[in-house]
Motif scaffolding. Structure first.
Motif, mmCIF file in Angstrom:
data_model
loop_
_atom_site.group_PDB
_atom_site.id
_atom_site.type_symbol
_atom_site.label_atom_id
_atom_site.label_comp_id
_atom_site.label_asym_id
_atom_site.label_seq_id
_atom_site.Cartn_x
_atom_site.Cartn_y
_atom_site.Cartn_z
ATOM 1 N N TYR A 143 0.754 -1.190 0.087
ATOM 2 C CA TYR A 143 0.091 -0.115 -0.035
ATOM 3 C C TYR A 143 0.774 1.236 -0.074
ATOM 4 C CZ TYR A 143 -2.893 -3.672 1.373
ATOM 5 O OH TYR A 143 -3.511 -5.247 1.603
ATOM 6 N N GLY A 144 2.259 1.064 0.085
ATOM 7 C CA GLY A 144 3.128 2.117 0.253
ATOM 8 C C GLY A 144 4.074 2.273 -1.069
ATOM 9 N N ARG A 145 3.739 2.067 -2.146
ATOM 10 C CA ARG A 145 4.629 1.806 -3.268
ATOM 11 C C ARG A 145 4.589 3.283 -3.873
ATOM 12 N NH1 ARG A 145 1.873 -3.326 -4.840
ATOM 13 N NH2 ARG A 145 3.309 -4.978 -4.039
ATOM 14 N N VAL A 146 5.334 4.137 -3.223
ATOM 15 C CA VAL A 146 5.380 5.562 -4.036
ATOM 16 C C VAL A 146 6.100 5.790 -5.264
ATOM 17 C CG1 VAL A 146 6.417 7.757 -3.553
ATOM 18 C CG2 VAL A 146 5.389 6.495 -1.596
ATOM 19 N N ARG A 147 7.044 4.972 -5.552
ATOM 20 C CA ARG A 147 7.676 4.888 -6.886
ATOM 21 C C ARG A 147 6.825 4.418 -8.035
ATOM 22 N NH1 ARG A 147 11.763 2.133 -5.490
ATOM 23 N NH2 ARG A 147 13.362 3.787 -5.434
ATOM 24 N N ASP A 148 6.115 3.272 -7.683
ATOM 25 C CA ASP A 148 4.932 2.809 -8.616
ATOM 26 C C ASP A 148 4.178 4.039 -9.034
ATOM 27 O OD1 ASP A 148 6.451 0.428 -8.618
ATOM 28 O OD2 ASP A 148 5.063 -0.614 -7.622
ATOM 29 N N SER A 179 9.092 11.681 19.338
ATOM 30 C CA SER A 179 10.063 12.531 19.807
ATOM 31 C C SER A 179 11.193 12.931 18.625
ATOM 32 C CB SER A 179 11.259 11.587 20.771
ATOM 33 O OG SER A 179 11.725 10.565 20.104
ATOM 34 N N THR A 180 12.071 13.855 18.831
ATOM 35 C CA THR A 180 12.687 14.167 17.574
ATOM 36 C C THR A 180 13.620 13.043 16.889
ATOM 37 O OG1 THR A 180 14.466 15.064 19.125
ATOM 38 C CG2 THR A 180 12.979 16.579 18.242
ATOM 39 N N THR A 181 14.382 12.232 17.702
ATOM 40 C CA THR A 181 14.928 11.184 17.432
ATOM 41 C C THR A 181 14.026 10.042 16.434
ATOM 42 O OG1 THR A 181 14.872 10.118 19.509
ATOM 43 C CG2 THR A 181 16.697 11.378 18.810
ATOM 44 N N ASP A 182 12.840 9.866 17.117
ATOM 45 C CA ASP A 182 12.024 9.035 16.250
ATOM 46 C C ASP A 182 11.495 9.699 15.135
ATOM 47 O OD1 ASP A 182 10.432 6.910 15.725
ATOM 48 O OD2 ASP A 182 9.022 7.203 17.524
ATOM 49 N N LEU A 183 11.341 10.929 15.051
ATOM 50 C CA LEU A 183 11.080 11.513 13.647
ATOM 51 C C LEU A 183 12.290 11.693 12.665
ATOM 52 C CD1 LEU A 183 9.204 13.623 12.087
ATOM 53 C CD2 LEU A 183 10.552 15.531 13.439
ATOM 54 N N ARG A 184 13.571 11.877 13.157
ATOM 55 C CA ARG A 184 14.473 11.266 12.481
ATOM 56 C C ARG A 184 14.628 10.113 11.999
ATOM 57 N NH1 ARG A 184 17.820 13.045 8.567
ATOM 58 N NH2 ARG A 184 20.304 12.329 9.096
ATOM 59 N N ARG A 185 14.439 9.089 12.720
ATOM 60 C CA ARG A 185 14.519 7.606 12.022
ATOM 61 C C ARG A 185 13.313 7.430 11.075
ATOM 62 N NH1 ARG A 185 15.207 6.500 17.846
ATOM 63 N NH2 ARG A 185 13.067 6.008 18.037
ATOM 64 N N SER A 186 12.366 7.990 11.404
ATOM 65 C CA SER A 186 11.175 7.692 10.412
ATOM 66 C C SER A 186 11.544 8.479 9.062
ATOM 67 C CB SER A 186 9.742 8.505 10.858
ATOM 68 O OG SER A 186 9.560 7.760 12.096
ATOM 69 N N LEU A 187 11.962 9.606 9.126
ATOM 70 C CA LEU A 187 12.481 10.446 8.055
ATOM 71 C C LEU A 187 13.551 9.770 7.067
ATOM 72 C CD1 LEU A 187 12.268 13.836 9.298
ATOM 73 C CD2 LEU A 187 10.836 13.306 7.554
ATOM 74 N N VAL A 188 14.506 9.043 7.759
ATOM 75 C CA VAL A 188 15.703 8.526 7.366
ATOM 76 C C VAL A 188 15.006 7.293 6.648
ATOM 77 C CG1 VAL A 188 17.726 6.947 7.685
ATOM 78 C CG2 VAL A 188 17.633 9.197 8.860
ATOM 79 N N GLN A 189 14.090 6.604 7.206
ATOM 80 C CA GLN A 189 13.713 5.408 6.566
ATOM 81 C C GLN A 189 12.869 5.681 5.494
ATOM 82 O OE1 GLN A 189 10.660 3.124 9.111
ATOM 83 N NE2 GLN A 189 10.538 1.565 7.694
ATOM 84 N N MET A 190 12.062 6.705 5.422
ATOM 85 C CA MET A 190 11.408 7.120 4.055
ATOM 86 C C MET A 190 12.289 7.392 3.164
ATOM 87 S SD MET A 190 8.466 9.773 6.029
ATOM 88 C CE MET A 190 7.749 10.234 4.405
ATOM 89 N N LYS A 191 13.413 8.495 3.230
ATOM 90 C CA LYS A 191 14.736 8.321 2.307
ATOM 91 C C LYS A 191 15.023 7.070 1.534
ATOM 92 C CE LYS A 191 18.613 9.398 3.718
ATOM 93 N NZ LYS A 191 19.863 9.887 4.411
ATOM 94 N N LEU A 192 15.373 6.098 2.749
ATOM 95 C CA LEU A 192 15.927 4.890 2.242
ATOM 96 C C LEU A 192 14.938 4.044 1.499
ATOM 97 C CD1 LEU A 192 17.844 3.734 5.516
ATOM 98 C CD2 LEU A 192 18.818 4.893 3.369
ATOM 99 N N ALA A 193 13.796 4.242 1.505
ATOM 100 C CA ALA A 193 12.676 3.492 0.886
ATOM 101 C C ALA A 193 12.397 4.294 -0.310
ATOM 102 C CB ALA A 193 11.114 3.459 1.687
ATOM 103 N N TRP A 195 11.067 7.354 -0.862
ATOM 104 C CA TRP A 195 10.022 8.238 -0.831
ATOM 105 C C TRP A 195 10.206 9.739 -1.224
ATOM 106 C CZ3 TRP A 195 5.630 7.267 3.094
ATOM 107 C CH2 TRP A 195 4.820 5.876 2.900
ATOM 108 N N PHE A 196 11.513 10.002 -0.919
ATOM 109 C CA PHE A 196 11.838 11.260 -1.059
ATOM 110 C C PHE A 196 12.588 11.396 -2.527
ATOM 111 C CE2 PHE A 196 12.060 11.867 3.533
ATOM 112 C CZ PHE A 196 10.884 12.242 3.694
ATOM 113 N N ASP A 197 12.646 10.360 -3.383
ATOM 114 C CA ASP A 197 13.222 10.801 -4.732
ATOM 115 C C ASP A 197 12.474 11.559 -5.250
ATOM 116 O OD1 ASP A 197 15.034 8.736 -4.020
ATOM 117 O OD2 ASP A 197 14.228 7.046 -4.895
#
Length: 338
Positions: free
Chosen positions: A220-225, A246-260, A262-264
């Motif tokens: 359900y999260g195929r942003v590239r497709d 928290s800010t560190t959890d926010l950071r982890r989440s954003l890094v995960q989105m980047k690695l997936a 989503w920010f391409d």
């Protein structure tokens, strides 16, 4: 291409609870919202799930999904708005038949944004991130929130403009009811990482980061497709808001989105105001935004009108947007382009 629903005058609004329902003590609040919206000329139909709540959900997943699909396929219902968000709307995704989701508006935020984003990504149908149903129960509605009707009544192919609010609500005061629900006391000021004007263009996608991050790695999260199938080479503007991280959890989440990925092909990111963003060891939300801007080399705007610190602009997932920020003020122009 993107398909846009259209909200007609006198429309029928379906209220269902894909996440949290309303406990008996708060039923008068829900009924008040129904009465208020009916006075505006709409018809309201409430499902069974809105009146129940136990163990962090309105009902078991199959019942929530079945009621959701019934309203999606009911030709007499033009718009679906959950009463509010919750915690576990993600449970119903595997019970939904995306091939049978009809073109009609879905409006909401918080946990509802899981459904909004998943539906747009998987069908190409635009969805609306904005007010919850119970928040429009007041004697009047502030001008930012009130734009939900204008936005959803925009014709496909046309454009709609919204402006940053004048004031926002610092904290909820449930024991001090307001005629417009919100207590708007603080001056709104949209900020940019560079402290310089920002002008962005791209297709909007987003929601509450606490919950939409859990779509990563699922069907359900195929942003590239989605980008390859539904967009015409245009970049994405992400709008995100933090409810409890928290800010560190926010950071982890954003890094995960980047690695997936989503920010391409992303032209910029908008972050809503947040009462969370608890610093960890001096690491602040502003530090998070700075790190992300440096890594992605894109503009980042924050403290915008989006999320759990109201009021909020109505953002349309899939719409082609121009976002202009200068001297603390913001303009969002959304083009309902296929």
């Amino acid at each position: 291409m993107i398909e846009y629903p259209f909200l007609r005058k006198g429309a029928t609004i379906g209220i269902t609870a894909p996440s949290s329902g309303v406990k008996p003590a708060l039923h008068p609040m829900l009924r008040g919202a129904c009465e208020r919206i009916e006075k505006k000329g709409y018809k309201v139909v409430c499902g069974e799930t809105v009146w129940t709540q136990e163990k962090a959900k309105s009902a078991h997943a199959k019942k929530r999904a079945n009621e959701w699909m019934d309203m999606m396929q009911n030709e007499k219902i033009d718009l679906i708005i959950p009463p509010w968000g919750g915690e576990l709307s993600i449970e119903i995704l595997e019970e939904l038949d995306f091939a049978k989701i009809n073109k009609k508006w879905i409006l909401g935020y918080s946990d509802t944004s899981v459904l909004l984003l998943a539906i747009t990504l998987n069908t190409g149908i635009a969805t609306a991130h904005g007010t919850n149903f119970v928040d429009i129960r007041g004697e009047y509605v502030d001008e930012t929130t009130a734009m939900w009707e204008t936005v959803l009544s925009t014709q496909p192919g046309a454009a709609v403009i919204q402006y940053s609010s004048r004031k926002y609500q610092k904290e909820w005061q449930h024991d001090n009811p307001s005629p417009c629900v919100f207590h708007l006391t603080e001056e709104t000021y949209w900020k940019t990482i560079t402290n310089r004007p920002v002008n962005l263009q791209g297709r909007l996608l987003g929601g509450c980061i606490d919950v939409i991050r859990h779509l990563i790695g699922t069907p359900y999260g195929r942003v590239r497709d989605f980008r390859q199938t539904h967009l015409n080479g245009e970049p994405i503007i992400w709008y995100l808001e933090n409810c409890e991280l928290s800010t560190t959890d926010l950071r982890r989440s954003l890094v995960q989105m980047k690695l997936a990925g989503w920010f391409d092909h992303c032209s910029g990111i908008l972050f809503g105001r947040s009462a969370a963003n608890k610093p960890i060891d001096g690491y602040t939300a502003e530090d998070v935004y700075q790190d992300l801007a440096q890594e992605l080399q894109i503009p980042i705007v924050y403290d915008i009108d989006c999320g759990h610190v109201p009021p909020q602009i109505t953002f349309i997932n899939g719409a082609l947007a121009e976002v202009k920020v200068n001297n603390g003020k913001g303009i969002v122009i959304q083009h309902f382009k296929p």
